[in-house]
Design a protein around this motif. Structure first.
Motif, PDB file in Angstrom:
ATOM      1  N   GLY A  31       0.824  -1.202   0.000  1.00  0.00           N
ATOM      2  CA  GLY A  31       0.000   0.000   0.000  1.00  0.00           C
ATOM      3  C   GLY A  31       0.847   1.235   0.000  1.00  0.00           C
ATOM      4  N   GLN A  32       0.145   2.336   0.022  1.00  0.00           N
ATOM      5  CA  GLN A  32       0.825   3.619  -0.041  1.00  0.00           C
ATOM      6  C   GLN A  32       0.309   4.514   1.067  1.00  0.00           C
ATOM      7  OE1 GLN A  32       3.043   4.735  -2.657  1.00  0.00           O
ATOM      8  NE2 GLN A  32       3.296   6.573  -1.420  1.00  0.00           N
ATOM      9  N   GLY A  33       1.202   5.009   1.871  1.00  0.00           N
ATOM     10  CA  GLY A  33       0.810   5.942   2.928  1.00  0.00           C
ATOM     11  C   GLY A  33       1.138   7.356   2.506  1.00  0.00           C
ATOM     12  N   ILE A  81      -4.626   5.358   0.111  1.00  0.00           N
ATOM     13  CA  ILE A  81      -3.430   6.095   0.498  1.00  0.00           C
ATOM     14  C   ILE A  81      -3.849   6.924   1.677  1.00  0.00           C
ATOM     15  CG2 ILE A  81      -3.909   8.111  -0.861  1.00  0.00           C
ATOM     16  CD1 ILE A  81      -1.111   8.378  -1.422  1.00  0.00           C
ATOM     17  N   VAL A 128      -0.601  -2.894  16.394  1.00  0.00           N
ATOM     18  CA  VAL A 128       0.325  -3.554  15.458  1.00  0.00           C
ATOM     19  C   VAL A 128       1.759  -3.381  15.968  1.00  0.00           C
ATOM     20  CG1 VAL A 128       1.218  -3.569  13.096  1.00  0.00           C
ATOM     21  CG2 VAL A 128      -1.196  -3.123  13.500  1.00  0.00           C
ATOM     22  N   ASP A 149      -5.700   9.577  15.056  1.00  0.00           N
ATOM     23  CA  ASP A 149      -6.067   9.344  13.657  1.00  0.00           C
ATOM     24  C   ASP A 149      -6.735   7.977  13.499  1.00  0.00           C
ATOM     25  OD1 ASP A 149      -6.315  10.112  11.045  1.00  0.00           O
ATOM     26  OD2 ASP A 149      -4.263   9.659  10.462  1.00  0.00           O
ATOM     27  N   SER A 186      -3.425  -2.727  -0.184  1.00  0.00           N
ATOM     28  CA  SER A 186      -4.173  -1.515   0.115  1.00  0.00           C
ATOM     29  C   SER A 186      -4.435  -0.737  -1.144  1.00  0.00           C
ATOM     30  CB  SER A 186      -3.371  -0.665   1.072  1.00  0.00           C
ATOM     31  OG  SER A 186      -3.885   0.611   1.076  1.00  0.00           O
ATOM     32  N   TYR A 198       7.258  -3.514  10.520  1.00  0.00           N
ATOM     33  CA  TYR A 198       6.119  -3.960  11.332  1.00  0.00           C
ATOM     34  C   TYR A 198       5.903  -5.450  11.127  1.00  0.00           C
ATOM     35  CZ  TYR A 198       4.786   0.984  10.860  1.00  0.00           C
ATOM     36  OH  TYR A 198       4.776   2.337  10.837  1.00  0.00           O
TER      37      TYR A 198
HETATM   38  N1  LIG Z   1       1.880  -4.155   9.137  1.00  0.00           N
HETATM   39  C1  LIG Z   1       1.225  -4.143   7.992  1.00  0.00           C
HETATM   40  N2  LIG Z   1       0.753  -5.278   7.468  1.00  0.00           N
HETATM   41  C2  LIG Z   1       0.053  -5.276   6.306  1.00  0.00           C
HETATM   42  N3  LIG Z   1      -0.202  -4.171   5.595  1.00  0.00           N
HETATM   43  C3  LIG Z   1       0.259  -3.007   6.063  1.00  0.00           C
HETATM   44  C4  LIG Z   1       0.988  -2.918   7.274  1.00  0.00           C
HETATM   45  N4  LIG Z   1       1.301  -1.634   7.489  1.00  0.00           N
HETATM   46  C5  LIG Z   1       0.777  -0.939   6.475  1.00  0.00           C
HETATM   47  N5  LIG Z   1       0.152  -1.755   5.611  1.00  0.00           N
HETATM   48  C6  LIG Z   1      -0.560  -1.348   4.380  1.00  0.00           C
HETATM   49  O1  LIG Z   1       0.028  -0.221   3.816  1.00  0.00           O
HETATM   50  C7  LIG Z   1      -0.919   0.828   3.728  1.00  0.00           C
HETATM   51  C8  LIG Z   1      -0.242   2.135   3.929  1.00  0.00           C
HETATM   52  O2  LIG Z   1       0.161   2.218   5.268  1.00  0.00           O
HETATM   53  P1  LIG Z   1       0.581   3.571   5.917  1.00  0.00           P
HETATM   54  O3  LIG Z   1       0.566   3.410   7.389  1.00  0.00           O
HETATM   55  O4  LIG Z   1       1.829   4.033   5.292  1.00  0.00           O
HETATM   56  O5  LIG Z   1      -0.517   4.519   5.379  1.00  0.00           O
HETATM   57  P2  LIG Z   1      -1.849   5.067   5.959  1.00  0.00           P
HETATM   58  O6  LIG Z   1      -2.051   4.671   7.373  1.00  0.00           O
HETATM   59  O7  LIG Z   1      -2.948   4.684   5.022  1.00  0.00           O
HETATM   60  O8  LIG Z   1      -1.498   6.579   5.821  1.00  0.00           O
HETATM   61  P3  LIG Z   1      -0.898   7.583   6.868  1.00  0.00           P
HETATM   62  O9  LIG Z   1       0.344   6.996   7.398  1.00  0.00           O
HETATM   63  O10 LIG Z   1      -0.597   8.827   6.132  1.00  0.00           O
HETATM   64  O11 LIG Z   1      -2.002   7.759   7.864  1.00  0.00           O
HETATM   65  C9  LIG Z   1      -1.953   0.521   4.801  1.00  0.00           C
HETATM   66  O12 LIG Z   1      -3.180   1.094   4.502  1.00  0.00           O
HETATM   67  C10 LIG Z   1      -1.981  -0.987   4.775  1.00  0.00           C
HETATM   68  O13 LIG Z   1      -2.866  -1.465   3.823  1.00  0.00           O
END
Ligand SMILES: Nc1ncnc2c1ncn2[C@@H]1O[C@H](COP(=O)(O)OP(=O)(O)OP(=O)(O)O)[C@@H](O)[C@H]1O
Length: 620
Positions: free
Chosen positions: A98-100, A476, A148, A217, A473, A166
C-alpha cells in the motif's frame, strides 16, 4: 586426642534455612562451623528459585499500564538496510502492500520465516520524519494485542530513506477489506462486531496508560487485520501523550477571525464533511524536530537528533541527548499558537492541494489556465485589429478574417471537447465504481471520500497488483499535512486551542463504528436524489435516530445481524456528540458494547421530533 565438643550457641538461623538444611546429629562441632556458609548458600538458592518463579508467573508487567515506562515487549531493533532490501526483493512493486502519506509499504520476509511489512519513508519531509520518530517512540511504549507491533527501523546510507518494520498483518487494512474487497469474512455480523470490540479494547488500552496516549487518527485505513481478522490499531504517526491540562470545552460560537470568504467556504466544506453546522477549526500540526532510538529509562528518552537540513545529516552529527518526553510533546503543542489567519491559510492550502490532486493533473490545470489567458489576450488583440479595419474598403479582408476566425473557433471547440472527454475517462478510471472525483461531486453526480482513499487513485495507487493471500491496500493516506482526517476528526480537533483529549479518539471511533455497521464511507454521494440524505453518514444516522429507524443504517449485505447492531449505532451516536464532555469514555463505550454498562440517557438531539401541528384553514 579426642576432640572436646565445643558448645557454641548456634546463631538463630532464618526459619526457612533451618528447615531446608537440617544439621546432622553427632557433627555439631563441624556443623556449627560450616553452618553460616551452608545457610548463606541455601538462602541464596531459595531466593533465586523464588525470583525465577515470580518472574515467570507475573502475568503482565506493570509497565504496560505506564506510557512513560519501558515495556516488556522487545524494543524496536535496528535492521541493516541491505537486510530489508533483500527481504522485500529490492522493494519490488509486486511486494507493495500500500501507499501511505509518506511512502510505500512493502511485504518481506526476514530471518527465513518472519513476515514483515516495511514502510519506506522519504526523509525529504519533516512531517514524514516526525511520523517516523513518533512511531518508534510509541512502539517502545505500547504493548497490547490490539496494537500492530513495530519490530524495528532502518535507514539507507545517506539517510534519505527511513524505514519502519512492522509485523505483517495478513488481511491488510479495514478500509480495504470492508469497502473495497468486501471480504466475505466481514459480511458476518459476529466478525464485524468482534472487530468493533477489538478496536475499542485497543483504544481503551491507550487511554488507560499513564499518561494516556491519544492516537489522533483513528480510521479504518489505520486498522489492520491479522490472519484471523482480529483488528489491531496501526499508525502512531500522529499519536501523542495527553497534555497534562486539557480543557474539554468547545466554544461553538467563537469567531475564527479573518472571516474571509475563503475561510467561510472552507468552514462550509468541513461542516458538510462532519455533519455539524458550525464549529471552529484551526490547525496544529506536529513537526517534532527530533527523536528516536527509545531506550528503556522510565522518564527519559534517548533521542537521535534530526536537523531540518536533512541533506547534511551524517552519522557523526548524530547527537544523543536526553529529553523528557513530556517536554517534547509540549514543544509540539506550542505550534498550536499559530495565528488564526495563518492557520486558515494553511488549511486552505491543504484543501486546495488535495483538490488539485484529484484533478487529472495539476500541471495540466495550470497550463490550461495560462493558455486560456494567453489566448484571451491574443483574441482581444485580433478583435481590436479586426474592428480597426475600414468597413467598406476592407470588406473582403474582414470576411476572410471572419472565416478564418470561425475555423479557429471550431478547432478550439473540438479541442475543448476532446479534453473534457479525456478528463471524464480519467476520473472514471480513478474511481472504483466509476463515480468518483471531486469535480463530479461538485457538479452533484460524483462521490467523494474525505477519508482520503480517493486521493490515492489520483496518485496512481490503483496500479497495485494483487497478491493471492495478502491484502493490498488501495488506499493512500489522507492527511499527511494535517492533524487527523476530515470526517473522522472530532470538531475540537480543528480548534486552535490544544483541546486534544481522549474524547477525540472517542469521536473518531464513533464514525468508524458507523462505517463498520453500514459498510459505507462517511461521505458518499452517488448522484441519485434518494441517496442525498444518506450522503453524510453521521447526519443520516442522526436523522434515523430521530425517526426511530436506526435499523435502516445496517449494511444489507450483513448476515446473522442481531439487535447488537442497533446498540452499536446508538453507542456510535453517543460518541459523536458535539461536546467532548458529553461523549462517553472509551471504557464506558466498551462496557456498553459488551452489555456491561447501560446506555446513558439518549441525547435530546436524537429524540423523535414532535408531530407537526397542522393548521387547517377553514374556508368561510
Ligand atoms: N503491518 C502491515 N501489514 C500489512 N499491511 C500493512 C501494514 N502496514 C501498512 N500496511 C498497508 O500499507 C498501507 C499504507 O500504510 P501507511 O501506514 O503508510 O498509510 P496510511 O495509514 O494509510 O497513511 P498515513 O500513514 O498517512 O495515515 C496501509 O493502509 C496498509 O494497507
Amino acid at each position: 586426642m579426642p576432640s572436646r565438643p565445643i558448645l557454641v550457641p548456634a546463631p538463630a538461623p532464618a526459619p526457612v534455612v533451618s528447615s531446608l538444611v537440617p544439621a546432622p546429629l553427632g557433627h555439631q562441632n563441624r556443623s556449627t562451623r560450616i553452618f553460616p556458609a551452608a545457610a548463606g548458600f541455601s538462602f541464596f538458592i531459595t531466593l533465586s528459585v523464588c525470583f525465577c518463579k515470580f518472574s515467570r508467573k507475573r502475568p503482565s508487567p506493570p509497565a504496560t499500564k505506564n506510557a512513560s515506562s519501558s515495556s516488556q515487549r522487545t524494543p524496536p531493533r535496528e535492521f541493516s538496510y541491505s537486510t530489508l532490501r533483500r527481504a522485500t526483493g529490492s522493494f519490488s512493486p509486486e511486494n507493495r502492500l500500500g501507499q501511505g502519506g509518506f511512502g510505500a509499504v512493502f511485504r518481506g520476509t526476514i530471518s527465513g520465516d518472519e513476515n514483515v511489512a516495511v514502510k519506506v519513508m522519504d526523509s525529504g519531509s519533516l512531517q514524514g520524519e516526525g511520523e517516523f520518530h513518533n512511531e518508534l517512540f510509541f512502539a517502545a511504549k505500547l504493548d497490547s494485542p490490539h496494537v500492530v507491533p513495530v519490530l524495528g527501523f532502518s535507514h539507507d546510507r545517506k539517510r534519505r530513506r527511513l524505514l519502519l518494520v512492522y509485523k505483517l498483518m495478513d488481511n491488510g487494512n479495514l478500509q480495504d477489506a470492508l469497502l473495497h474487497r468486501r471480504c466475505p469474512e466481514l459480511m458476518d455480523w459476529n466478525r464485524r462486531f468482534l472487530v468493533a470490540i477489538n478496536i475499542a479494547e485497543g483504544i481503551e488500552h491507550l487511554h488507560g496508560l499513564e499518561p494516556p496516549v491519544i492516537h489522533g487518527d483513528i480510521k479504518p485505513s489505520n486498522i489492520l487485520l491479522d490472519s484471523l481478522f482480529s483488528a489491531k490499531i496501526a499508525d502512531f504517526g500522529l499519536a501523542r501523550l495527553k497534555p497534562e491540562q486539557v480543557e474539554i470545552i468547545v466554544a461553538p460560537e467563537r469567531d475564527c477571525g479573518g472571516g474571509g470568504g475563503g475561510g467561510e467556504e472552507l468552514e462550509n466544506v468541513i461542516n458538510t464533511a462532519t455533519g455539524y453546522e458550525k464549529f471552529n477549526f484551526g490547525l496544529v500540526d506536529q513537526s517534532p524536530e527530533s527523536v528516536v532510538k527509545v531506550t528503556g529509562s522510565p522518564e527519559t528518552t534517548t533521542v537521535v537528533s534530526v536537523s531540518p537540513e536533512l541533506g547534511e545529516k551524517t552519522d557523526e552529527e548524530v547527537v544523543t541527548r536526553k529529553v523528557e518526553s513530556k517536554d517534547w510533546w509540549w514543544k509540539q503543542n506550542q505550534e498550536s499558537d499559530v495565528e488564526k489567519g495563518k492557520v486558515k491559510e494553511y488549511v486552505m492550502q491543504w484543501i486546495g492541494s488535495e483538490v488539485k490532486k484529484e484533478r487529472p493533473s495539476s500541471s495540466d490545470w495550470i497550463e490550461a489556465m495560462a493558455a486560456s489567458k494567453k489566448l484571451e489576450k491574443k483574441n482581444s488583440k485580433r478583435l481590436e485589429w479586426w474592428l480597426s479595419l475600414e468597413e467598406e474598403s476592407d470588406k473582403k479582408k474582414r470576411r476572410m478574417v471572419r472565416e478564418w476566425w470561425k475555423d479557429e473557433y471550431r478547432k478550439e471547440l473540438t479541442k475543448k471537447k476532446k479534453k473534457k472527454e479525456k478528463k471524464k475517462l480519467e476520473s472514471e478510471f480513478c474511481s472504483d465504481d466509476g463515480s468518483s472525483s471531486v469535480s463530479q461531486w461538485r457538479r452533484g453526480s460524483g462521490s467523494i471520500d474525505w477519508s482520503g482513499e480517493r486521493w490515492s487513485r489520483a496518485r496512481g495507487n490503483s496500479h497495485d497488483s494483487v497478491s493471492s493471500e495478502i491484502a493490498k491496500s488501495c488506499g493512500i493516506s489522507s492527511t499527511p499535512s494535517m492533524r487527523g482526517t476530515v470526517c473522522y476528526a472530532a470538531p475540537e480537533y480543528f480548534n486552535l486551542d490544544n483541546n486534544v483529549s481522549e474524547k477525540c479518539d472517542v469521536y473518531s471511533y464513533g464514525v468508524l463504528l458507523l462505517v463498520l455497521i453500514s459498510g459505507r464511507r462517511p461521505l458518499e454521494m452517488t448522484g441519485s436524489a434518494s441517496e442525498i440524505q444518506r450522503a453524510n453518514l453521521m447526519s443520516w444516522a442522526r436523522k434515523l435516530a430521530r425517526r426511530g429507524r436506526l435499523v435502516d443504517l445496517v449494511d444489507q449485505k450483513l448476515q446473522n445481524v442481531d439487535k447488537e447492531a442497533v446498540l452499536c449505532i446508538k453507542v456510535a451516536l453517543q460518541c459523536l456528540q458535539r461536546l467532548p464532555v458529553s461523549r462517553p469514555s472509551m471504557k464506558e463505550v466498551l462496557g456498553m458494547l459488551k452489555g456491561e454498562v447501560s446506555l446513558p440517557e439518549w441525547p435530546t438531539e436524537f429524540s423523535p421530533s414532535p408531530p407537526l401541528k397542522t393548521i387547517r384553514k377553514h374556508g368561510r
